[in-house]
Motif scaffolding. Sequence first.
Motif, PDB file in Angstrom:
ATOM      1  N   THR A  62      47.198   3.520  10.320  1.00  0.00           N
ATOM      2  CA  THR A  62      46.490   2.288  10.659  1.00  0.00           C
ATOM      3  C   THR A  62      45.420   2.566  11.700  1.00  0.00           C
ATOM      4  OG1 THR A  62      48.462   0.967  10.211  1.00  0.00           O
ATOM      5  CG2 THR A  62      46.720  -0.059  11.529  1.00  0.00           C
ATOM      6  N   LEU A  63      44.173   2.337  11.336  1.00  0.00           N
ATOM      7  CA  LEU A  63      43.053   2.562  12.244  1.00  0.00           C
ATOM      8  C   LEU A  63      42.783   1.282  13.029  1.00  0.00           C
ATOM      9  CD1 LEU A  63      42.517   4.355   9.540  1.00  0.00           C
ATOM     10  CD2 LEU A  63      40.266   4.716  10.567  1.00  0.00           C
ATOM     11  N   PRO A  64      42.783   1.338  14.368  1.00  0.00           N
ATOM     12  CA  PRO A  64      42.416   0.156  15.152  1.00  0.00           C
ATOM     13  C   PRO A  64      40.946  -0.176  14.942  1.00  0.00           C
ATOM     14  CG  PRO A  64      42.635   2.083  16.563  1.00  0.00           C
ATOM     15  CD  PRO A  64      43.124   2.495  15.207  1.00  0.00           C
ATOM     16  N   LYS A  65      40.588  -1.416  15.198  1.00  0.00           N
ATOM     17  CA  LYS A  65      39.227  -1.856  14.876  1.00  0.00           C
ATOM     18  C   LYS A  65      38.148  -1.059  15.604  1.00  0.00           C
ATOM     19  CE  LYS A  65      39.194  -5.676  18.255  1.00  0.00           C
ATOM     20  NZ  LYS A  65      39.033  -7.134  18.416  1.00  0.00           N
ATOM     21  N   GLU A  66      38.449  -0.598  16.846  1.00  0.00           N
ATOM     22  CA  GLU A  66      37.430   0.144  17.595  1.00  0.00           C
ATOM     23  C   GLU A  66      37.204   1.540  17.024  1.00  0.00           C
ATOM     24  OE1 GLU A  66      41.361   0.480  19.871  1.00  0.00           O
ATOM     25  OE2 GLU A  66      40.188  -1.101  18.868  1.00  0.00           O
ATOM     26  N   ALA A  67      38.081   1.973  16.118  1.00  0.00           N
ATOM     27  CA  ALA A  67      37.949   3.312  15.535  1.00  0.00           C
ATOM     28  C   ALA A  67      37.244   3.290  14.188  1.00  0.00           C
ATOM     29  CB  ALA A  67      39.324   3.952  15.377  1.00  0.00           C
ATOM     30  N   THR A  68      36.879   2.104  13.674  1.00  0.00           N
ATOM     31  CA  THR A  68      36.262   2.021  12.354  1.00  0.00           C
ATOM     32  C   THR A  68      34.807   1.596  12.442  1.00  0.00           C
ATOM     33  OG1 THR A  68      36.848  -0.306  11.981  1.00  0.00           O
ATOM     34  CG2 THR A  68      38.483   1.361  11.382  1.00  0.00           C
ATOM     35  N   LYS A  69      34.028   2.016  11.482  1.00  0.00           N
ATOM     36  CA  LYS A  69      32.617   1.655  11.443  1.00  0.00           C
ATOM     37  C   LYS A  69      32.412   0.150  11.300  1.00  0.00           C
ATOM     38  CE  LYS A  69      28.290   2.649   9.005  1.00  0.00           C
ATOM     39  NZ  LYS A  69      27.668   3.421   7.899  1.00  0.00           N
ATOM     40  N   PRO A  70      33.169  -0.544  10.417  1.00  0.00           N
ATOM     41  CA  PRO A  70      32.984  -1.995  10.292  1.00  0.00           C
ATOM     42  C   PRO A  70      33.547  -2.790  11.467  1.00  0.00           C
ATOM     43  CG  PRO A  70      33.944  -1.054   8.287  1.00  0.00           C
ATOM     44  CD  PRO A  70      34.068  -0.026   9.360  1.00  0.00           C
ATOM     45  N   GLY A  71      34.333  -2.133  12.327  1.00  0.00           N
ATOM     46  CA  GLY A  71      34.896  -2.835  13.474  1.00  0.00           C
ATOM     47  C   GLY A  71      36.048  -3.755  13.127  1.00  0.00           C
ATOM     48  N   ARG A  72      36.857  -3.365  12.153  1.00  0.00           N
ATOM     49  CA  ARG A  72      38.043  -4.151  11.807  1.00  0.00           C
ATOM     50  C   ARG A  72      39.202  -3.203  11.530  1.00  0.00           C
ATOM     51  NH1 ARG A  72      34.572  -5.271   7.374  1.00  0.00           N
ATOM     52  NH2 ARG A  72      34.984  -3.892   5.600  1.00  0.00           N
ATOM     53  N   VAL A  73      40.417  -3.694  11.731  1.00  0.00           N
ATOM     54  CA  VAL A  73      41.605  -2.894  11.486  1.00  0.00           C
ATOM     55  C   VAL A  73      41.646  -2.471  10.012  1.00  0.00           C
ATOM     56  CG1 VAL A  73      44.126  -2.888  11.481  1.00  0.00           C
ATOM     57  CG2 VAL A  73      42.881  -4.022  13.334  1.00  0.00           C
ATOM     58  N   HIS A  74      42.035  -1.226   9.794  1.00  0.00           N
ATOM     59  CA  HIS A  74      42.064  -0.703   8.427  1.00  0.00           C
ATOM     60  C   HIS A  74      43.287   0.195   8.269  1.00  0.00           C
ATOM     61  CE1 HIS A  74      40.847   0.895   4.611  1.00  0.00           C
ATOM     62  NE2 HIS A  74      40.575   2.101   5.077  1.00  0.00           N
ATOM     63  N   ASP A  75      44.108  -0.075   7.260  1.00  0.00           N
ATOM     64  CA  ASP A  75      45.262   0.791   7.043  1.00  0.00           C
ATOM     65  C   ASP A  75      45.064   1.630   5.786  1.00  0.00           C
ATOM     66  OD1 ASP A  75      46.914  -2.288   6.440  1.00  0.00           O
ATOM     67  OD2 ASP A  75      46.045  -1.025   4.888  1.00  0.00           O
ATOM     68  N   VAL A  76      45.520   2.872   5.881  1.00  0.00           N
ATOM     69  CA  VAL A  76      45.335   3.840   4.804  1.00  0.00           C
ATOM     70  C   VAL A  76      46.698   4.321   4.324  1.00  0.00           C
ATOM     71  CG1 VAL A  76      44.314   6.055   4.158  1.00  0.00           C
ATOM     72  CG2 VAL A  76      43.167   4.599   5.848  1.00  0.00           C
ATOM     73  N   VAL A  97      41.977  11.080  26.700  1.00  0.00           N
ATOM     74  CA  VAL A  97      40.580  10.733  26.497  1.00  0.00           C
ATOM     75  C   VAL A  97      40.492   9.600  25.490  1.00  0.00           C
ATOM     76  CG1 VAL A  97      38.348  11.548  25.665  1.00  0.00           C
ATOM     77  CG2 VAL A  97      39.783  13.048  27.044  1.00  0.00           C
ATOM     78  N   ARG A  98      39.734   8.578  25.836  1.00  0.00           N
ATOM     79  CA  ARG A  98      39.548   7.431  24.938  1.00  0.00           C
ATOM     80  C   ARG A  98      38.079   7.344  24.551  1.00  0.00           C
ATOM     81  NH1 ARG A  98      38.041   2.030  25.771  1.00  0.00           N
ATOM     82  NH2 ARG A  98      37.935   2.394  28.006  1.00  0.00           N
ATOM     83  N   ILE A  99      37.818   7.168  23.260  1.00  0.00           N
ATOM     84  CA  ILE A  99      36.443   7.010  22.797  1.00  0.00           C
ATOM     85  C   ILE A  99      36.012   5.574  23.039  1.00  0.00           C
ATOM     86  CG2 ILE A  99      34.885   7.198  20.839  1.00  0.00           C
ATOM     87  CD1 ILE A  99      36.088   9.833  21.770  1.00  0.00           C
ATOM     88  N   ARG A 100      34.979   5.383  23.859  1.00  0.00           N
ATOM     89  CA  ARG A 100      34.548   4.024  24.164  1.00  0.00           C
ATOM     90  C   ARG A 100      33.937   3.362  22.934  1.00  0.00           C
ATOM     91  NH1 ARG A 100      32.664   6.078  29.403  1.00  0.00           N
ATOM     92  NH2 ARG A 100      33.778   5.058  31.075  1.00  0.00           N
ATOM     93  N   GLN A 101      33.015   4.059  22.276  1.00  0.00           N
ATOM     94  CA  GLN A 101      32.344   3.482  21.115  1.00  0.00           C
ATOM     95  C   GLN A 101      32.383   4.518  19.998  1.00  0.00           C
ATOM     96  OE1 GLN A 101      28.480   1.800  21.908  1.00  0.00           O
ATOM     97  NE2 GLN A 101      29.029   1.282  23.998  1.00  0.00           N
ATOM     98  N   LYS A 102      33.230   4.284  19.030  1.00  0.00           N
ATOM     99  CA  LYS A 102      33.452   5.260  17.972  1.00  0.00           C
ATOM    100  C   LYS A 102      32.164   5.642  17.263  1.00  0.00           C
ATOM    101  CE  LYS A 102      34.792   7.789  14.876  1.00  0.00           C
ATOM    102  NZ  LYS A 102      33.398   8.101  14.788  1.00  0.00           N
ATOM    103  N   SER A 103      31.333   4.664  16.930  1.00  0.00           N
ATOM    104  CA  SER A 103      30.140   4.941  16.144  1.00  0.00           C
ATOM    105  C   SER A 103      29.090   5.717  16.922  1.00  0.00           C
ATOM    106  CB  SER A 103      29.518   3.637  15.642  1.00  0.00           C
ATOM    107  OG  SER A 103      29.141   2.807  16.721  1.00  0.00           O
ATOM    108  N   HIS A 104      29.251   5.830  18.263  1.00  0.00           N
ATOM    109  CA  HIS A 104      28.262   6.529  19.084  1.00  0.00           C
ATOM    110  C   HIS A 104      28.776   7.874  19.592  1.00  0.00           C
ATOM    111  CE1 HIS A 104      26.538   2.314  20.188  1.00  0.00           C
ATOM    112  NE2 HIS A 104      26.276   2.664  18.952  1.00  0.00           N
ATOM    113  N   TYR A 105      29.811   8.410  18.942  1.00  0.00           N
ATOM    114  CA  TYR A 105      30.458   9.597  19.497  1.00  0.00           C
ATOM    115  C   TYR A 105      29.492  10.766  19.664  1.00  0.00           C
ATOM    116  CZ  TYR A 105      33.874  13.185  20.330  1.00  0.00           C
ATOM    117  OH  TYR A 105      34.577  14.202  20.899  1.00  0.00           O
TER     118      TYR A 105
END
Length: 425
Positions: free
Chosen positions: A276-290, A132-140
């Motif tokens: 590492t969060l891909p950009k589609e998984a973050t609220k700002p829409g950019r890659v983010h590493d933790v 399952v792939r989330i199309r739009q993270k912010s609209h889950y």
Amino acid sequence: MKAGGLTDKQLKHLAPDEKRYEVAAGPPSGLYATIHPSGRKTFMFRYRFNGRTRGLTLPGSYPDELTMAGARGLANAAIDELKEGRDPAIVQTAEIEADERKRETFGAVAEEWLDRVVRPEKRKRSDGKEEVRIRQKSHYETGRMLLKETAPWKHREISTIAKPDVLRLLDAIVDRGASVAACRTRGVLIRCFKWARQRGYIETSPMVDVDKPGADHQDRDRVLSDAELLEVWNAAGALEYPAGPFVRFLVLVAQRRGEVATMRWRDVDLEARMWTLPKEATKPGRVHDVPLSAAALTLLDSLPRWDEGDYVWTYNSGATPINSFSDVKEDIGSAITAGRKKARITKAIDAWTFHDLRRTAATGMAKAGIPPHVLAAILNHTPGSTQGVTSIYNRFRYTEERRAALEAWSRFVTALGSEAKAATA
């Protein structure tokens, strides 16, 4: 042919020809089987109405969609319509149009929009398994919100919903003290009606010039005390996977609830100690590493792995991410209440949210002397909010500073429990 008319066996053995042809299939008289060059077989009912010969194509193909018995039943129903003075073809057209209108209710269109645009999408992996792939993270959680708030519109034709209907709906949400929810519902409706207009379900959107119905956010400054944070930490420790470890991981990494919920194993590098969060998984829409602290790594090492899916936090073997946040919050609250009751504390813990855990972590790191620009990088806030225009050119992401900050924060959190145990020993 037998006196009883065309049989299933005979119809099945009728071979296609270069041109379409018909074979009498009665009773009743007027029922014909049509054999198409492609091999497809359908039924036609011929009759006279007002002195004119007419033909009624019966819906469905033989035998999967329409059987011989079914065709005869439809033909007899058409005869009954004729006896009542009605043209069966007109009756069938009206029924089809009614079905089309049913499919164009707001509820049906909203469900279609959710399925095509918002909801998780199942797709086959290279190994043949489904994921399952989330199309739009912010609209889950959009689906649940939309269907809940617009329940009165479920069976209404979408084309009949006008601006006054929208305003009354939003006003009702505001009147129950949920201004933020009303604003979010407005945003969802704007997107839904825009899609419906583009698909031809409506001519114009009723959301034109619909302003925000109230405040679209709540100013919150809730920061849990050390004692409260320890209560949440201990309560989470008492819960089974995925709920308990999920909440503890939220505390340790200081990331957004939704981003942690949709965490995938593929994005975790245990050797490099990085998520590492891909950009589609973050609220700002950019890659983010933790950067992952020792405590966070230990927690991840204790979790199960799944063959069915890649999600870290899941109730169904990794196929879909955890999303029952209210249930998790309720379980944490019950555990805290039980702990306070055991300690003979009558006062309930002050209201808190999962986002307050993120704010508490940020506040704790700030108190420890972590600079604002490092905190902003940890929280994945817009760099310009703390660094100005020059931040656009700053590609350095303070990885080591963030790693040190999160490591110090994790040690602080885990030490709370150790100190509490020592104090009661």
